[in-house]
Design a protein around this motif. Structure first.
Motif, short mmCIF file in Angstrom:
data_model
loop_
_atom_site.label_atom_id
_atom_site.label_comp_id
_atom_site.label_asym_id
_atom_site.label_seq_id
_atom_site.Cartn_x
_atom_site.Cartn_y
_atom_site.Cartn_z
N LYS A 65 0.82 -1.21 0.00
CA LYS A 65 0.00 0.00 0.00
C LYS A 65 0.85 1.26 0.00
CE LYS A 65 -3.90 -2.08 2.38
NZ LYS A 65 -4.94 -1.86 3.39
N TYR A 66 0.23 2.34 -0.49
CA TYR A 66 0.79 3.68 -0.35
C TYR A 66 0.65 4.11 1.11
CZ TYR A 66 0.58 4.13 -5.46
OH TYR A 66 0.75 3.95 -6.81
N ALA A 67 1.34 5.18 1.49
CA ALA A 67 1.27 5.68 2.86
C ALA A 67 -0.16 6.06 3.26
CB ALA A 67 2.20 6.88 3.03
N ASP A 68 -1.01 6.46 2.28
CA ASP A 68 -2.38 6.85 2.60
C ASP A 68 -3.31 5.64 2.77
OD1 ASP A 68 -2.97 5.93 0.03
OD2 ASP A 68 -3.54 7.90 -0.74
N GLY A 69 -2.78 4.41 2.60
CA GLY A 69 -3.57 3.20 2.79
C GLY A 69 -4.17 2.62 1.52
N SER A 70 -4.09 3.34 0.40
CA SER A 70 -4.62 2.79 -0.85
C SER A 70 -3.64 1.75 -1.41
CB SER A 70 -4.87 3.90 -1.87
OG SER A 70 -3.68 4.59 -2.18
#
Length: 107
Positions: A65-70
């Protein structure tokens, strides 16, 4: 490949940093903690992406995942996972990346 002499390739190479505990030297035994989350790097299409890995339970798969959770979109095809200890280091010098695996002796 040592057996065929063919070059090995993958569409994605994922480097996961996970906590490792060393138990014994003979036979050599390690516990790798793959529950929770941690830092990860993904090499894809000639680029490097700084990501996180997440695995919420023993029944679930590891997600990148990306840092934003996506979720990060892995390219369809072969994916190679490399698991390193959290004591390993990452160095960046211009366009060059270097990852040095360090064993967590005495953990």
């Amino acid at each position: 490949d040592m057996l065929t002499g063919e070059q090995i390739s993958a569409e994605n190479v994922v480097v996961i940093f996970a906590r490792q505990t060393y138990f014994t030297q003979q036979p050599e035994m390690w516990e790798i903690q793959l529950l929770g989350s941690g830092n990860a790097y993904v090499f894809r299409d000639g680029n490097l992406y700084e990501m996180i890995w997440v695995r919420e339970s023993e029944e679930s798969l590891i997600q990148i995942k990306y840092a934003d959770g996506s979720r990060f979109p892995l390219k369809p095809g072969v994916t190679w996972f490399q698991i390193l200890g959290t004591s390993s280091s990452v160095f960046y010098d211009g366009p060059n990346w270097r990852i040095v695996h360090m064993m967590p002796w005495g953990s």
